[in-house]
Each structure stands twice: as C-alpha cells, then as structure tokens.
Design a protein around this motif. Structure first.
Motif, PDB file in Angstrom:
ATOM      1  N   LEU A   1      35.723  51.139  49.695  1.00 12.67           N
ATOM      2  CA  LEU A   1      35.863  49.750  49.256  1.00 12.67           C
ATOM      3  C   LEU A   1      35.414  49.551  47.805  1.00 12.67           C
ATOM      4  CD1 LEU A   1      34.868  47.824  52.496  1.00 12.67           C
ATOM      5  CD2 LEU A   1      37.154  48.185  51.536  1.00 12.67           C
ATOM      6  N   THR A   2      34.453  50.325  47.352  1.00 14.89           N
ATOM      7  CA  THR A   2      34.051  50.262  45.950  1.00 14.89           C
ATOM      8  C   THR A   2      35.204  50.700  45.054  1.00 14.89           C
ATOM      9  OG1 THR A   2      31.718  50.626  46.461  1.00 14.89           O
ATOM     10  CG2 THR A   2      32.433  51.197  44.227  1.00 14.89           C
TER      11      THR A   2
ATOM     12  N   THR B   1      37.127  48.322  42.317  1.00 18.65           N
ATOM     13  CA  THR B   1      37.294  48.735  40.920  1.00 18.65           C
ATOM     14  C   THR B   1      38.764  48.663  40.510  1.00 18.65           C
ATOM     15  OG1 THR B   1      35.354  50.169  41.052  1.00 18.65           O
ATOM     16  CG2 THR B   1      36.928  50.639  39.290  1.00 18.65           C
ATOM     17  N   ALA B   2      39.646  49.144  41.397  1.00 15.98           N
ATOM     18  CA  ALA B   2      41.087  49.087  41.106  1.00 15.98           C
ATOM     19  C   ALA B   2      41.567  47.635  41.020  1.00 15.98           C
ATOM     20  CB  ALA B   2      41.865  49.848  42.178  1.00 15.98           C
ATOM     21  N   ALA B   3      41.060  46.777  41.904  1.00 17.35           N
ATOM     22  CA  ALA B   3      41.455  45.365  41.890  1.00 17.35           C
ATOM     23  C   ALA B   3      41.003  44.690  40.593  1.00 17.35           C
ATOM     24  CB  ALA B   3      40.881  44.646  43.104  1.00 17.35           C
TER      25      ALA B   3
ATOM     26  N   LEU C   1      47.740  41.521  36.595  1.00 20.68           N
ATOM     27  CA  LEU C   1      48.667  41.851  37.679  1.00 20.68           C
ATOM     28  C   LEU C   1      48.181  41.328  39.031  1.00 20.68           C
ATOM     29  CD1 LEU C   1      49.451  45.494  36.559  1.00 20.68           C
ATOM     30  CD2 LEU C   1      50.926  43.479  36.313  1.00 20.68           C
ATOM     31  N   LEU C   2      46.952  40.826  39.060  1.00 22.32           N
ATOM     32  CA  LEU C   2      46.351  40.287  40.275  1.00 22.32           C
ATOM     33  C   LEU C   2      45.454  39.128  39.876  1.00 22.32           C
ATOM     34  CD1 LEU C   2      45.860  40.845  43.406  1.00 22.32           C
ATOM     35  CD2 LEU C   2      43.827  42.099  42.679  1.00 22.32           C
TER      36      LEU C   2
ATOM     37  N   ASP D   1      42.276  36.597  44.477  1.00 18.05           N
ATOM     38  CA  ASP D   1      42.893  37.401  45.534  1.00 18.05           C
ATOM     39  C   ASP D   1      42.136  38.693  45.822  1.00 18.05           C
ATOM     40  OD1 ASP D   1      44.882  35.544  45.969  1.00 18.05           O
ATOM     41  OD2 ASP D   1      46.283  36.495  44.566  1.00 18.05           O
ATOM     42  N   ILE D   2      41.105  38.979  45.054  1.00 12.54           N
ATOM     43  CA  ILE D   2      40.345  40.212  45.282  1.00 12.54           C
ATOM     44  C   ILE D   2      39.756  40.233  46.690  1.00 12.54           C
ATOM     45  CG2 ILE D   2      38.281  41.523  44.631  1.00 12.54           C
ATOM     46  CD1 ILE D   2      38.891  40.891  41.727  1.00 12.54           C
ATOM     47  N   ASP D   3      39.173  39.130  47.142  1.00 14.36           N
ATOM     48  CA  ASP D   3      38.532  39.118  48.468  1.00 14.36           C
ATOM     49  C   ASP D   3      39.516  39.439  49.590  1.00 14.36           C
ATOM     50  OD1 ASP D   3      36.043  38.600  47.408  1.00 14.36           O
ATOM     51  OD2 ASP D   3      36.123  36.443  47.808  1.00 14.36           O
TER      52      ASP D   3
END
Length: 85
Positions: A38-39, A43-45, A53-54, A58-60
């Motif tokens: 998940l880390t 990081t990617a998010a 791009l996001l 919306d990360i959660d």
C-alpha cells in the motif's frame, strides 16, 4: 467490457479500470507485507496527482481498492494451494 466479481475485490467499484485482474501467485514474495504494498501504491498515486492524471481526493478510494485486491489475491492463492494439497 470486464465485469467484476466480488471475489476479485472489485464489488461496488466506482472507478473504471481497463483490463483484467490476474492473480499473481507470488504476491507474498513480491511484497514484504500489505503495508509495503500500500505504501508503493500511495507513492504511485501521489506521482499521478503531481502529473495531473489523478485527483488528490481519489487517492483514498484507490488505496481502498488496492487493499481489497491485495487481500483477494492472497485469498485466491491460499484457496488454490489448499485445493492442490
């Protein structure tokens, strides 16, 4: 069009992801733990947010979906190993 089954961790998913889910037999070998996985996702998010791009909000939901998929992958591998025993 790829309908999602609840056992893949996609039940009720609101985001559209293109493609199919493949259960990686070595998921436990690729990642030291769920927390490490998940880390890496977080990081990617964050990178996607910085690249516009996001949306940050919306990360959660992405993290929740990633956790569900991780759990589903481990469960599928465990069930598969039990069936082969």
């Amino acid at each position: 069009f790829n309908p999602r089954h609840a056992s893949t961790g996609g039940d009720g998913q609101l985001l559209e992801y293109v493609g199919s889910t493949w259960v990686l037999r070595d998921v436990a070998e690729r990642y030291a733990s769920r927390a490490q996985y998940l880390t890496l996702i977080h990081t990617a998010a964050e990178k996607l947010v910085s690249d516009r791009l996001l949306l940050e909000e919306d990360i959660d939901v992405c993290m929740s979906i990633a956790g569900e998929r991780y759990d589903a992958a481990l469960e599928a591998v465990t069930q598969s190993d039990g069936a082969q025993a």
